[in-house]
Write an enzyme that holds these catalytic residues in place. Structure first.
Site, short mmCIF file in Angstrom:
data_model
loop_
_atom_site.label_atom_id
_atom_site.label_comp_id
_atom_site.label_asym_id
_atom_site.label_seq_id
_atom_site.Cartn_x
_atom_site.Cartn_y
_atom_site.Cartn_z
CG HIS A 388 14.01 -68.40 6.54
ND1 HIS A 388 13.41 -69.20 7.49
CD2 HIS A 388 13.05 -68.20 5.60
CE1 HIS A 388 12.18 -69.48 7.13
NE2 HIS A 388 11.92 -68.87 5.98
CD GLU A 389 13.10 -65.26 3.00
OE1 GLU A 389 12.74 -65.86 1.97
OE2 GLU A 389 12.37 -65.15 4.01
CG HIS A 392 12.34 -70.11 1.22
ND1 HIS A 392 11.74 -71.31 1.50
CD2 HIS A 392 11.99 -69.28 2.24
CE1 HIS A 392 11.06 -71.21 2.64
NE2 HIS A 392 11.21 -69.98 3.11
CG HIS A 395 13.49 -75.88 -2.25
ND1 HIS A 395 12.46 -75.94 -1.34
CD2 HIS A 395 13.37 -77.00 -3.00
CE1 HIS A 395 11.76 -77.05 -1.54
NE2 HIS A 395 12.29 -77.70 -2.55
ZN LIG Z 1 10.14 -69.21 4.80
#
Ligand SMILES: [Zn+2]
Length: 595
Positions: A388-389, A392, A395
């Protein structure tokens, strides 16, 4: 799993390298001074911007300031998070916060100045100064608010009321974090102890139903006791949203909240409508829960316990990282090489140590690179958090690489797409490679519960906000009864009839901090649905979608969120992405039922 009693024990390659921001403190100090001087200079532009040239000079210097200021601030924040007990780091952060106040003070004149210009003047400035091209879109973006800005005197009055208007939210925060006293629960040795939030999240997943029930009752006890106080803070918050929208000439509180992202209210309404039209699989899942748990009456405290028990996977960090890389391979070589760089170049702070900030986050720093904080526990949840991290993080990295400073930062609306795509690719990979039936069941159950929490629950909250704001707009008084009725009705519609309602269910509204940040949670649901569509197509080998998704990751905030998503084939102005997500959920539930 290795536990560490101090940060010094953690191997260097599992700690982030803050020297990438500042090799030593003296450089931090000199940047702090530099920003102070820059802020002084900016102040002198107050009343002195009167042509394209001076406007450009101001904006250029402000951008330079914000570049350096971000480094100063981020460094002190990351330093504190390494060990929140460390006074020397805390003092860096305090000084950075002081600097932030100076920066705001020296630039606060600008917005009122800009919005006071007429459009012709602004256009003529832009036409006469070549350098303003770079700032043009941003200037017009701010200009969009012009119709919602009041006269100087009125704005002055509102700004003086600022703190008072924030009181409902501040008061709820105080109740919820400081004053609240949960009831008692029984420990394994038969002692009574007061429940904490940390204990609750574990106990509500306990296999022992009596333990779950006891924790549930203890958790809701203060909320039920404080129902009138909390109803009045929530009611005040909603009324103030409604009043502010009226004062600032928005058609409704909802439209005021959606204005910043340029999201039409149809998107919000579509989300709720399409979800409710396709709610049957969620009801079916509730039924399955009831069967699997073999209970006569399904209660709210039966909703979080994993349906597959006894699966405890130990996944050491190295292995977790390898697994993540394999799972995200469908995103292509560039993506994978960035992931390797994150680990090899020490962007990630992996281990839990005393005093370290809890949870996980990614912080992208323009001009440096992303930093990721974890508290890795060598288990399945930690593997998902890592993916998940890193979503980010990549991105941030790609947007910084491909965008100028002014558009490098992405909005919250699009952020969760990047992290959720990774989670879906990961679960898909695990389901395809895992042979053990119990583990497969466990993984599916994990996916379904996560889907429920990130999508359905948020849509239900979004609808609660919509209904209660509309009631306030129509002059209906808001109180405990209205909140209870609305919440209970929605809970029934979303979760189905398999439930027996405890008294506490209808008080669900009273414990949600997000309700004090209006019309915000729907973004989790739209992000989740978008990610489902993208990940499904990427896994199908659709190379056009893959390319457009990678471009999306490079786009920062170069366009409005809905436009950025449209370029990847996700059109949230139609119900299609929501319907696709519902289809996926239905498949998951059927697959789980068969297993
Ligand atoms: Zn998040």
């Amino acid at each position: 799993m290795t536990t560490y009693t101090s940060r010094n024990e953690v191997p260097i390659n599992e700690k982030w390298n803050l020297e990438d921001i500042y090799p030593d403190l003296s450089k931090w100090e000199s940047d702090l001074k530099l920003v102070e001087n820059m802020a002084e200079k900016l102040k002198q532009f107050d009343g002195a911007i009167n042509d394209g040239k001076s406007l450009f000079q101001y904006l250029k210097q402000r951008e330079e300031l914000s570049y350096t200021f971000n480094h100063v601030y981020a460094y002190s924040m990351l330093k504190v998070d390494e060990d929140t007990r460390e006074a020397s780091s805390q003092s860096l952060l305090d000084r950075a916060k002081g600097l932030s106040v100076k920066v705001s003070a020296s630039t606060s004149f600008f917005m009122p100045y800009l919005l006071g210009l007429d459009k012709e003047t602004l256009s003529s400035y832009i036409a006469e100064e070549e350098g303003l091209k770079y700032f043009e879109e941003d200037l017009y973006e701010s200009f969009r608010y012009k119709t919602h800005v009041l006269t100087k005197d009125q704005e002055e009055v509102l700004s003086q009321l600022g703190e008072a208007l924030a009181a409902p939210s501040t008061t709820f925060g105080m109740i919820n974090n400081a004053d609240i006293k949960f009831g008692d629960v029984t420990t394994d040795n038969g002692e009574k102890v007061q429940l904490t939030r940390g204990m609750y999240s574990k106990l509500i997943e306990n296999e022992d139903r009596e333990k779950r029930r006891e924790a549930y009752k203890a958790y809701y006890k203060p909320y039920v006791e404080l129902k009138n106080s909390i109803a009045s803070t929530l009611s005040a918050a909603i009324k103030s949203n409604v009043t502010m929208a009226r004062i600032r000439k928005y058609p409704s509180a909802l439209e005021k909240a959606l204005f910043g992202d340029m999201v039409p209210k149809e998107v919000y309404e579509n989300l709720i409508k399409a979800t409710k039209e396709n709610i049957a699989p969620l009801h079916r899942y509730t039924e399955i829960r009831k069967e699997k748990l073999q209970v006569d009456e399904l209660r709210q405290y039966d909703m979080s316990v994993p349906l597959v028990q006894g699966v405890k996977q130990v996944i050491p960090y190295e292995e977790a990282y390898e697994t993540m890389i394999k799972a995200l391979a469908p995103l292509g070589d560039e993506y994978v090489s960035i992931l390797k760089e994150f680990k090899d170049a020490r962007y990630i702070d992996v281990r839990e140590t005393p005093g370290k900030r809890s949870g996980a986050y990614n912080l992208g720093i323009y001009g440096v690179h992303p930093f990721i904080l974890l508290n890795h526990q060598d288990d399945l949840d930690s593997l998902f958090t890592l993916a998940h991290e890193c979503g980010h993080g990549v991105h941030s990295k790609l947007s910084s690489q491909h965008q100028p400073q002014i558009t490098a930062r992405y909005s919250i609306f699009v952020a969760e797409v990047a992290s959720t795509v990774n989670e879906i690719l990961l679960i898909n990979y695990l389901l395809n490679t895992e042979k053990n039936l119990e583990v497969r069941k466990h993984l599916l159950n994990h996916f379904i519960d996560q889907f429920k929490g990130t999508f359905f629950t948020q849509v239900m909250f979004a609808e609660f906000e919509k209904i209660t704001h509309e009631l306030a707009e129509n002059g209906t008084p808001l109180n405990v009864e209205v909140f209870n009725q609305t919440y209970e009705q929605l809970f029934r519609e979303y979760n189905g009839e398999a439930f027996v309602f405890d008294e506490e269910v209808k008080f669900g509204w009273s414990r949600i901090p997000h309700f004090y940040r209006p019309f915000y949670v729907y973004k989790y649901a739209t992000g989740y649905a978008s990610a489902i569509q993208l990940a499904t197509k990427i896994l199908d080998g659709d190379s056009e979608t893959l390319q457009s998704y990678l471009n999306f990751l490079r786009s920062g905030s170069s366009d409005y969120p809905l436009e950025l998503l449209k370029k990847t084939g996700v059109d949230l102005t139609t119900p299609v992405p929501i319907q696709n997500a519902m289809k996926k959920f239905s498949e998951l539930v059927e697959e789980f039922a068969v297993l």
